[in-house]
Design an enzyme around this catalytic site. Structure first.
Site, PDB file in Angstrom:
ATOM      1  N   ALA A 137     -63.710  68.232   8.621  1.00 16.66           N
ATOM      2  CA  ALA A 137     -64.629  68.153   7.485  1.00 16.66           C
ATOM      3  C   ALA A 137     -63.786  68.024   6.219  1.00 16.66           C
ATOM      4  CB  ALA A 137     -65.490  69.400   7.429  1.00 16.66           C
ATOM      5  N   GLY A 191     -63.763  69.562  12.394  1.00 18.93           N
ATOM      6  CA  GLY A 191     -65.029  68.846  12.572  1.00 18.93           C
ATOM      7  C   GLY A 191     -64.866  67.539  13.336  1.00 18.93           C
ATOM      8  N   GLU A 249     -64.815  68.583  16.859  1.00 18.02           N
ATOM      9  CA  GLU A 249     -66.194  69.029  17.169  1.00 18.02           C
ATOM     10  C   GLU A 249     -67.132  67.839  17.326  1.00 18.02           C
ATOM     11  OE1 GLU A 249     -66.000  71.740  13.732  1.00 18.02           O
ATOM     12  OE2 GLU A 249     -66.804  73.264  15.088  1.00 18.02           O
ATOM     13  N   GLU A 301     -59.394  75.533  11.788  1.00 12.17           N
ATOM     14  CA  GLU A 301     -60.173  76.195  10.727  1.00 12.17           C
ATOM     15  C   GLU A 301     -59.658  77.598  10.410  1.00 12.17           C
ATOM     16  OE1 GLU A 301     -61.495  74.286  13.100  1.00 12.17           O
ATOM     17  OE2 GLU A 301     -63.308  73.252  12.392  1.00 12.17           O
TER      18      GLU A 301
HETATM   19  C1  HXC Z   1     -59.967  66.193   3.013  1.00 14.82           C
HETATM   20  C2  HXC Z   1     -58.062  65.349   3.953  1.00 14.82           C
HETATM   21  C3  HXC Z   1     -58.308  66.061   5.158  1.00 14.82           C
HETATM   22  C4  HXC Z   1     -59.479  66.859   5.220  1.00 14.82           C
HETATM   23  C5  HXC Z   1     -56.474  64.965   5.384  1.00 14.82           C
HETATM   24  N1  HXC Z   1     -56.916  64.688   4.145  1.00 14.82           N
HETATM   25  N2  HXC Z   1     -57.310  65.789   6.029  1.00 14.82           N
HETATM   26  N3  HXC Z   1     -58.874  65.426   2.899  1.00 14.82           N
HETATM   27  N4  HXC Z   1     -60.274  66.889   4.131  1.00 14.82           N
HETATM   28  N5  HXC Z   1     -59.839  67.529   6.319  1.00 14.82           N
HETATM   29  C6  HXC Z   1     -56.299  63.825   3.128  1.00 14.82           C
HETATM   30  C7  HXC Z   1     -55.090  64.478   2.497  1.00 14.82           C
HETATM   31  O1  HXC Z   1     -55.478  65.336   1.456  1.00 14.82           O
HETATM   32  C8  HXC Z   1     -54.348  63.254   1.989  1.00 14.82           C
HETATM   33  O2  HXC Z   1     -54.945  62.799   0.794  1.00 14.82           O
HETATM   34  C9  HXC Z   1     -54.613  62.213   3.060  1.00 14.82           C
HETATM   35  O3  HXC Z   1     -55.795  62.646   3.736  1.00 14.82           O
HETATM   36  C10 HXC Z   1     -53.492  62.092   4.064  1.00 14.82           C
HETATM   37  O4  HXC Z   1     -53.258  63.390   4.607  1.00 14.82           O
HETATM   38  P1  HXC Z   1     -51.802  64.084   4.660  1.00 14.82           P
HETATM   39  O5  HXC Z   1     -52.013  65.547   4.748  1.00 14.82           O
HETATM   40  O6  HXC Z   1     -50.935  63.583   3.521  1.00 14.82           O
HETATM   41  O7  HXC Z   1     -51.251  63.490   6.040  1.00 14.82           O
HETATM   42  P2  HXC Z   1     -50.190  64.154   7.022  1.00 14.82           P
HETATM   43  O8  HXC Z   1     -49.040  64.774   6.249  1.00 14.82           O
HETATM   44  O9  HXC Z   1     -49.899  63.094   8.026  1.00 14.82           O
HETATM   45  O10 HXC Z   1     -50.959  65.367   7.718  1.00 14.82           O
HETATM   46  C11 HXC Z   1     -52.068  65.094   8.566  1.00 14.82           C
HETATM   47  C12 HXC Z   1     -52.850  66.406   8.875  1.00 14.82           C
HETATM   48  C13 HXC Z   1     -53.210  67.107   7.567  1.00 14.82           C
HETATM   49  C14 HXC Z   1     -51.976  67.323   9.752  1.00 14.82           C
HETATM   50  C15 HXC Z   1     -54.090  65.987   9.691  1.00 14.82           C
HETATM   51  O11 HXC Z   1     -53.825  66.127   6.665  1.00 14.82           O
HETATM   52  C16 HXC Z   1     -54.159  68.233   7.736  1.00 14.82           C
HETATM   53  O12 HXC Z   1     -53.771  69.312   8.147  1.00 14.82           O
HETATM   54  N6  HXC Z   1     -55.440  68.031   7.398  1.00 14.82           N
HETATM   55  C17 HXC Z   1     -56.460  69.072   7.444  1.00 14.82           C
HETATM   56  C18 HXC Z   1     -56.854  69.393   8.870  1.00 14.82           C
HETATM   57  C19 HXC Z   1     -57.870  70.510   8.946  1.00 14.82           C
HETATM   58  O13 HXC Z   1     -57.587  71.649   8.517  1.00 14.82           O
HETATM   59  N7  HXC Z   1     -59.057  70.220   9.440  1.00 14.82           N
HETATM   60  C20 HXC Z   1     -60.169  71.184   9.522  1.00 14.82           C
HETATM   61  C21 HXC Z   1     -61.046  71.079   8.293  1.00 14.82           C
HETATM   62  S1  HXC Z   1     -62.311  72.291   8.287  1.00 14.82           S
HETATM   63  P3  HXC Z   1     -54.072  62.585  -0.564  1.00 14.82           P
HETATM   64  O14 HXC Z   1     -55.098  62.268  -1.598  1.00 14.82           O
HETATM   65  O15 HXC Z   1     -53.319  63.844  -0.780  1.00 14.82           O
HETATM   66  O16 HXC Z   1     -53.190  61.433  -0.206  1.00 14.82           O
HETATM   67  C22 HXC Z   1     -63.492  71.672   9.306  1.00 14.82           C
HETATM   68  C23 HXC Z   1     -64.744  72.487   9.432  1.00 14.82           C
HETATM   69  C24 HXC Z   1     -65.840  71.801  10.207  1.00 14.82           C
HETATM   70  O17 HXC Z   1     -63.341  70.649   9.887  1.00 14.82           O
HETATM   71  C25 HXC Z   1     -67.160  72.207   9.683  1.00 14.82           C
HETATM   72  C26 HXC Z   1     -68.336  71.557  10.363  1.00 14.82           C
HETATM   73  C27 HXC Z   1     -68.421  70.102  10.381  1.00 14.82           C
END
Ligand code: HXC
Length: 259
Positions: free
Chosen positions: A65, A110, A113, A133
């Site tokens: 998400a 998400g 999921e 998460e």
């Molecule tokens: C918003 C995101 C994002 C996310 C990545 N980006 N994941 N933006 N929400 N979930 C954006 C980054 O900010 C970045 O934008 C660009 O995408 C590239 O990501 P990087 O981090 O620079 O890439 P990398 O170093 O290759 O790392 C990849 C990654 C990391 C390991 C996947 O991005 C990451 O950890 N993302 C979050 C994963 C996460 O925690 N997911 C769970 C979310 S909570 P900029 O503008 O900086 O270039 C959830 C709850 C579900 O899902 C609820 C119900 C639906």
């Protein structure tokens, strides 16, 4: 219908939905959820569509998400903002057609999921799965605490959810999170091959088998068996049942019409 955050293409009875926010690794915001819900509704009603593939493209499935959208929400706002995901996920899960996810790269939070709402998951060898998460101080709110243990068992699901660890495609295959791992360049071909196999069968039989499994997972064994019994009997009202059994007796391939 035009979409901005997803693409929908239909070819030979198979619809492919592609998540399309590459600049944020296909992070799922409310617009994506609303568009996924609309696509699921439209494809569900489109009689020309007999199977669906859900993918994020060649590089990433979805990194979860949209954290930027979620970060500043309070509890009341988050309830409102998460509702579209619930609607979209339920619509996809309950589509009366087979749905396959084709997963390359990250399928996190998400994103993972979302893949759990599909019937079958095919992973590219570069796919990575996880429910991170817990590292954000939250829990998987897109059905992860419910669908994941039903799929892989409570023990493994708890390990993934409590640790937030990311696992590779082979490990995902080993624990039953995905059905198959293929090389990245074969991902879509493999998903289409499987979709074609599914849609060549009797559509009503497949639809009812899906319903028996999905409904059966929510109820006790006896209730599930009764439901299966009724669906089994119901299929004897279809032309496909007559055709399937006649074809067997005549030693030929059945020609199912979905009625
Ligand atoms: C918003 C995101 C994002 C996310 C990545 N980006 N994941 N933006 N929400 N979930 C954006 C980054 O900010 C970045 O934008 C660009 O995408 C590239 O990501 P990087 O981090 O620079 O890439 P990398 O170093 O290759 O790392 C990849 C990654 C990391 C390991 C996947 O991005 C990451 O950890 N993302 C979050 C994963 C996460 O925690 N997911 C769970 C979310 S909570 P900029 O503008 O900086 O270039 C959830 C709850 C579900 O899902 C609820 C119900 C639906």
């Amino acid at each position: 219908m035009t979409y901005e955050t997803i693409r929908v293409e239909i070819e030979e009875g198979i619809a492919t939905i592609t998540l399309n926010r590459p600049e944020v690794l296909n992070a799922l915001n409310s617009q994506v959820f609303n568009e996924l819900a609309a696509a699921a509704k439209n494809l569900g009603e489109d009689e020309g569509v007999r199977g669906v593939i859900l993918t994020g493209g060649e590089k990433v499935f979805a990194a979860g998400a949209d954290i930027k959208q979620m970060a500043s929400l309070n509890a009341v706002e988050v309830v409102k903002s998460i509702r579209p995901s619930r609607i979209a996920f339920n619509l996809i899960e309950n589509l009366q057609k087979p749905v396959i996810s084709a997963i390359a790269g990250y399928a996190l939070g998400g994103g993972c999921e979302l893949s759990l709402t599909t019937d079958v998951r095919i992973a590219a060898d570069n796919a990575q799965f996880g429910l991170p998460e817990i590292k954000l101080g939250i829990l998987p709110g897109g059905g992860g605490t419910q669908r994941l243990p039903r799929l892989i068992g409570a023990g493994k699901a708890k390990e993934l959810i409590f640790s937030g660890d990311i696992i590779n495609a082979e490990e995902a295959l080993r624990i039953g999170l995905v059905n198959k791992v293929v090389s990245a360049d074969q991902l879509m071909a493999e998903a289409k091959k499987m979709a074609k196999k599914f849609i060549s069968k009797g559509a009503i039989a497949l639809q009812l088998a899906k319903s028996c499994i999905n409904e059966g997972l929510q109820v006790d064994l006896e209730t599930g068996l009764q439901y299966e019994h009724k669906c089994f009997a119901l299929l004897f009202a279809t032309e496909d049942q007559k055709e399937g059994m006649q074809a067997f007796l005549e030693k030929r391939k059945p020609n199912f019409q979905g009625r």
